[in-house]
Write an enzyme that holds these catalytic residues in place. Sequence first.
Site, short mmCIF file in Angstrom:
data_model
loop_
_atom_site.label_atom_id
_atom_site.label_comp_id
_atom_site.label_asym_id
_atom_site.label_seq_id
_atom_site.Cartn_x
_atom_site.Cartn_y
_atom_site.Cartn_z
N HIS A 68 0.85 -1.20 0.00
CA HIS A 68 0.00 0.00 0.00
C HIS A 68 0.88 1.26 0.00
CE1 HIS A 68 -3.50 -2.56 0.79
NE2 HIS A 68 -2.71 -3.20 1.62
N TYR A 98 4.32 -5.17 9.61
CA TYR A 98 4.24 -3.70 9.66
C TYR A 98 5.46 -3.14 10.40
CZ TYR A 98 -0.74 -3.61 8.24
OH TYR A 98 -1.93 -3.72 7.57
#
Length: 364
Positions: free
Chosen positions: A67, A337
């Site tokens: 993303h 992440y």
Amino acid sequence: MSQPSSSSRAPGKPSPVPALLGIVALLAALAGAFAWVGGGFGARLTAQQMTNTIEAGKPHPGFRRAHAKGVCVAGSFTPSAQAPQLSRARVFTQANTPILGRLSIGGGDPHGADAKARVRSVALLLKTDDGQQWRTAMNSFPFFVVATPEGFQAQNLASAPDPATGKPDPARMAAFLDQYPEAKKFMAWAKSAPWSNSWANTRFNGVNSFWFTNAAGERHAVRWSLRPQAPFEELSAGQRAQADADFLSEEFNTRLARGPVKWDLVVTQAREGDPIDDPSQPWPADRTQVVAGTVTFTGTTPQDSGACRDINYDPTVLPDGMAPSKDPILAARAAVYSVSFNRRMHEIGTGQAPAATGAKGETR
């Protein structure tokens, strides 16, 4: 543990107990994430390996590994009257909570064409007046592609382009689907579901499950989603072929110039027997759904200079009254992440990422 009575605090001053409990919950979640990074869950697969596969040997310094393309958004959350019945989280009792968020598209190319990205995403950071945080990241797909981190790693490997053809190897993809048949349902969605023509009329789903506990001690497994108040409008194949590379951000800013953009935060409660720890399995449509409040966006800033750039939207950062499920994908997301965040922060800090910071002429 009993909480202090209201007479032991200054009038209107929030109790420190929820914040302390939230910190404990956060530390527990982080401990689980770090254990997963180090192989503490008994798997040989690590977050570093998964991140390397997502990069595919072509990292864009300073950008998110997945993303990568998006914009920062500012807004707020207003809870509904029903929200406190779901969870004792301060965000559901505070009149208004500021949001620092991000709208994005799927993929690792920060310069990718919006109309070619099948997946759209939103990430939110809500910080209440007692210092607690709720971070969440949702996507436009209704369920996850696979049930385990190993399956997701296999999917990324199978879908990697063959150097000779520039396309995934059909034999590798077939082998992946044989081993992880739940992915067929996701692929059918990707081929058949209509595309929306705006972030503003996209439904964003949190496919992972969490546990909510309210003030009465009642505990429920839940999933949440953002349901757009703007009516759905389809983006046809012809429109996709002619769309500007940045049409989503351009359209969203035009829409914001006319007024705020809003979504309903809808919380779905599981029933006994529902697959709480498997994000690849949707829950039946007849489950109880409660509108917990309204998310409102009022402005955007470029991600290279915006406040969202340096935020890790780790979905296991939760306030008191919310807790992660045992969904292995959720733990893996937190771990990956973290690896991605550390890599891009190092690249930015050492001057390797001028494009990600807006300093395109900078050299070091």
